[in-house]
Motif scaffolding. Sequence first.
Motif, PDB file in Angstrom:
ATOM      1  N   ASP A   1       0.838  -1.206   0.000  1.00 53.26           N
ATOM      2  CA  ASP A   1       0.000   0.000   0.000  1.00 53.26           C
ATOM      3  C   ASP A   1       0.871   1.254   0.000  1.00 53.26           C
ATOM      4  O   ASP A   1       0.623   2.197  -0.747  1.00 53.26           O
TER       5      ASP A   1
ATOM      6  N   GLY B   1       0.319   2.026  -3.931  1.00 46.98           N
ATOM      7  CA  GLY B   1      -1.132   2.203  -3.914  1.00 46.98           C
ATOM      8  C   GLY B   1      -1.848   1.070  -3.215  1.00 46.98           C
ATOM      9  O   GLY B   1      -1.347  -0.031  -3.119  1.00 46.98           O
ATOM     10  N   ARG B   2      -3.027   1.368  -2.745  1.00 46.53           N
ATOM     11  CA  ARG B   2      -3.798   0.425  -1.955  1.00 46.53           C
ATOM     12  C   ARG B   2      -4.017  -0.901  -2.690  1.00 46.53           C
ATOM     13  O   ARG B   2      -4.493  -0.940  -3.818  1.00 46.53           O
TER      14      ARG B   2
ATOM     15  N   THR C   1      -5.989  -4.001  -3.627  1.00 48.64           N
ATOM     16  CA  THR C   1      -7.428  -4.242  -3.685  1.00 48.64           C
ATOM     17  C   THR C   1      -7.779  -5.712  -3.852  1.00 48.64           C
ATOM     18  O   THR C   1      -8.854  -6.142  -3.452  1.00 48.64           O
ATOM     19  N   ARG C   2      -6.880  -6.494  -4.466  1.00 48.24           N
ATOM     20  CA  ARG C   2      -7.209  -7.889  -4.769  1.00 48.24           C
ATOM     21  C   ARG C   2      -5.943  -8.737  -4.820  1.00 48.24           C
ATOM     22  O   ARG C   2      -4.898  -8.265  -5.251  1.00 48.24           O
TER      23      ARG C   2
ATOM     24  N   HIS D   1      -8.842  -1.141   5.276  1.00 45.15           N
ATOM     25  CA  HIS D   1      -9.624  -1.450   4.083  1.00 45.15           C
ATOM     26  C   HIS D   1      -9.712  -2.973   3.908  1.00 45.15           C
ATOM     27  O   HIS D   1      -9.204  -3.723   4.725  1.00 45.15           O
TER      28      HIS D   1
ATOM     29  N   VAL E   1      -9.194  -6.332   1.345  1.00 47.82           N
ATOM     30  CA  VAL E   1      -8.585  -6.901   0.144  1.00 47.82           C
ATOM     31  C   VAL E   1      -9.427  -8.103  -0.257  1.00 47.82           C
ATOM     32  O   VAL E   1      -9.725  -8.970   0.561  1.00 47.82           O
TER      33      VAL E   1
ATOM     34  N   ARG F   1      -3.012  -7.053  -6.967  1.00 48.12           N
ATOM     35  CA  ARG F   1      -3.473  -5.898  -7.761  1.00 48.12           C
ATOM     36  C   ARG F   1      -3.721  -4.725  -6.831  1.00 48.12           C
ATOM     37  O   ARG F   1      -4.187  -4.896  -5.712  1.00 48.12           O
ATOM     38  N   SER F   2      -3.434  -3.536  -7.354  1.00 51.55           N
ATOM     39  CA  SER F   2      -3.645  -2.331  -6.558  1.00 51.55           C
ATOM     40  C   SER F   2      -4.713  -1.448  -7.187  1.00 51.55           C
ATOM     41  O   SER F   2      -5.118  -1.644  -8.332  1.00 51.55           O
ATOM     42  N   TYR F   3      -5.109  -0.460  -6.424  1.00 51.63           N
ATOM     43  CA  TYR F   3      -6.097   0.511  -6.853  1.00 51.63           C
ATOM     44  C   TYR F   3      -5.582   1.326  -8.037  1.00 51.63           C
ATOM     45  O   TYR F   3      -6.342   1.890  -8.802  1.00 51.63           O
ATOM     46  N   ALA F   4      -4.291   1.382  -8.243  1.00 53.58           N
ATOM     47  CA  ALA F   4      -3.636   2.276  -9.212  1.00 53.58           C
ATOM     48  C   ALA F   4      -4.097   2.201 -10.663  1.00 53.58           C
ATOM     49  O   ALA F   4      -4.143   3.233 -11.279  1.00 53.58           O
ATOM     50  N   PRO F   5      -4.379   1.213 -11.372  1.00 46.44           N
ATOM     51  CA  PRO F   5      -4.241  -0.233 -11.162  1.00 46.44           C
ATOM     52  C   PRO F   5      -2.873  -0.756 -11.602  1.00 46.44           C
ATOM     53  O   PRO F   5      -2.442  -0.512 -12.720  1.00 46.44           O
TER      54      PRO F   5
END
Length: 156
Positions: A55, A59-60, A62-63, A83, A85, A102-106
């Motif tokens: 993170d 970036g955060r 997410t998956r 948050h 995941v 995978r990140s929020y960035a993406p």
Amino acid sequence: MTVTFDRENTPRTPAAPLRLSLTPDDATAGRLDGAWWPRSYDLLAELPSLAKELDGRWGRVTRVTLNPAHWPVIPPRIPVAGHVVHAGWFQQEQDIDEIMVRSYAPLRLDLLVIPPHTDEAAAAELMAAAADPANTRTAGDLLAAGPPEHIVRGRD
């Protein structure tokens, strides 16, 4: 059945340092983007420290997806540093020794998962090889090439 935790009286153990190696930021990644050496195959216990570190870097998270061959439980949602995941699996399509993040960035990272009970010297070699931008081997190929007496596969 409902389980509750008394957070005031639950003993806290200091977090062990994260064992992670990534391809240098200025390099084009090879087949893998690095390696992660968890201390167990307990995704609820292991993923939060990995996600927290990533993170902050890119970036955060997410998956994550992984192959369930080594992971006894893959919960669909894992709470991580404020948050959630989402976790999923691809039993036949994904290398059993890899986790995709995978990140929020993406953005996407493909990491070798080094078996928890691997000898320290062998793990260090695997972490360096997986993070090497010139690496063209898959996660499974890297583990198969290592000295088998130092790599312990299987569940905790």
